[in-house]
Scaffold this motif. Structure first.
Motif, short mmCIF file in Angstrom:
data_model
loop_
_atom_site.label_atom_id
_atom_site.label_comp_id
_atom_site.label_asym_id
_atom_site.label_seq_id
_atom_site.Cartn_x
_atom_site.Cartn_y
_atom_site.Cartn_z
N SER A 8 0.84 -1.20 0.00
CA SER A 8 0.00 0.00 0.00
C SER A 8 0.87 1.25 0.00
N ASN A 68 9.80 5.20 0.84
CA ASN A 68 9.24 4.44 -0.28
C ASN A 68 10.32 3.57 -0.93
N LYS A 202 0.00 4.83 -9.10
CA LYS A 202 1.25 5.39 -8.60
C LYS A 202 2.32 5.45 -9.68
#
Ligand code: UDP
Ligand code: MG
Length: 313
Positions: A8, A68, A202
């Protein structure tokens, strides 16, 4: 128990919805489960949403990355933390319909060790995107001698497969292809790609191109062989031209053409630089691997960590 790994990244509105939907499907089918959300360094309220879901339901657990690290790293961290005898991987945006999980679980119980979710269509992707994706999969399918055209990250795997994947030391992992590479008894389940339930994709063109090159180089050394072929071609060309020049010299005809020389220099310099670039790209990948940094760093965890046995059989 079935572990469901859910990478996620900035999926705040999706977490409660996904947790509810997947839990309802699995409860309905009477399958014991845990949901493992991996927060890939989100900058929105994703982690708070995962914590809320974990305190509302004992089956929900969460990992939070320190930044990330990308979807592949999130999937692998989830696989490492999963404790189920079967492990499924599912996108957080419900594009992989959880309604297929009981069917996949059933196949696993029948003895299949990798149950692939195969796209029945490519959903609502634009023409250019779909064309680029097709050529990427055509290349990587050839490199691996497998058809990855309609493959996706929606899979259910046996503990033996997960252990094999997690034991791989490589850093630049490509889940979709590695889960083929490991082998094992396989079955397929076709599913229609759903539209994204909330939030946005994304990926942009740049990140997809980078992803394509990284994964191609991880599975194929064909570009390096291309360098060899280019060199060979140039040798033949040079030989023919050399013989021609010598013959002309012997016949007493002055070799004409400053232009030819300039063109040859430009062309060969271009080819040499291109080849160096390709080789350099692979060296960079070797350097990345050899540094041996972890694929991701887990900063926080939430949800119930059941004590003694890390893997419930
Ligand atoms: N994702 C992730 N890290 C990233 C990018 C994406 O964990 O750096 C997750 C994202 O939250 C989602 C899944 O990967 O659960 C697929 O992402 P997305 O829907 O954006 O991709 P698409 O479906 O458009 O290929
Ligand atoms: Mg998606």
């Amino acid at each position: 128990m079935l572990s469901v790994v859910i990478p996620s990244y900035n999926e705040e509105p999706m977490i409660p919805l996904t947790a509810r939907t997947v839990a309802a499907v699995l409860d309905g089918a009477g399958i014991p489960f845990e949901l493992l959300f991996v927060d890939d360094g989100s900058s929105d309220g994703t982690w708070a949403a995962i914590q809320a879901a974990a305190s509302a339901r004992p089956e929900v657990r969460g990992l939070r990355f320190s930044r990330n690290f990308g979807k592949e790293a999130a999937i692998f961290a989830g696989l490492e933390a999963a404790r189920g005898q079967a492990v499924a991987v599912l996108d957080c945006d419900l594009q992989h319909p959880p309604e297929k999980l009981p069917e996949m679980y059933q196949l696993w119980q029948e003895g299949y060790q990798v149950v692939e979710g195969v796209k029945a269509d490519r959903g609502a992707e634009s023409g250019l995107h779909a064309a680029a994706a097709r050529s990427f999969y055509a290349l990587i399918s050839r490199a691996m001698k497998l058809d990855l055209q309609d493959s996706s990250d929606y899979k259910l795997m046996d503990r033996a497969v997960v252990d094999a994947l997690v034991a791989m030391p490589e850093r630049g992992v490509f889940f979709r292809a590695l889960s083929y590479w490991v082998g094992f008894r396989r079955a397929e389940v076709r599913y229609p790609v759903q539209p994204r339930a909330a939030g946005q994709s994304k990926w942009n063109a740049r990140s997809l191109i980078r992803y394509a090159f990284a994964n191609l180089s991880a599975f194929s050394s064909a570009p390096m062989q291309l360098v060899t072929w280019l060199g060979l071609l140039f040798c033949v060309f040079g030989l023919v031209l050399g013989v021609q020049t010598l013959v002309r010299l012997a016949l007493g005809q002055a070799a004409e053409g400053f232009t030819t020389v300039i063109l040859l220099i430009l062309l060969s310099a271009g080819l040499i630089l291109l080849s160096l670039g390709i080789i350099g790209f692979y060296i960079a990948r070797i350097y990345d691997e050899i540094k041996g940094r972890p694929r991701s760093i887990v900063a926080e965890r939430c949800g119930q960590e059941t004590g003694e046995d890390p893997i419930l059989h």
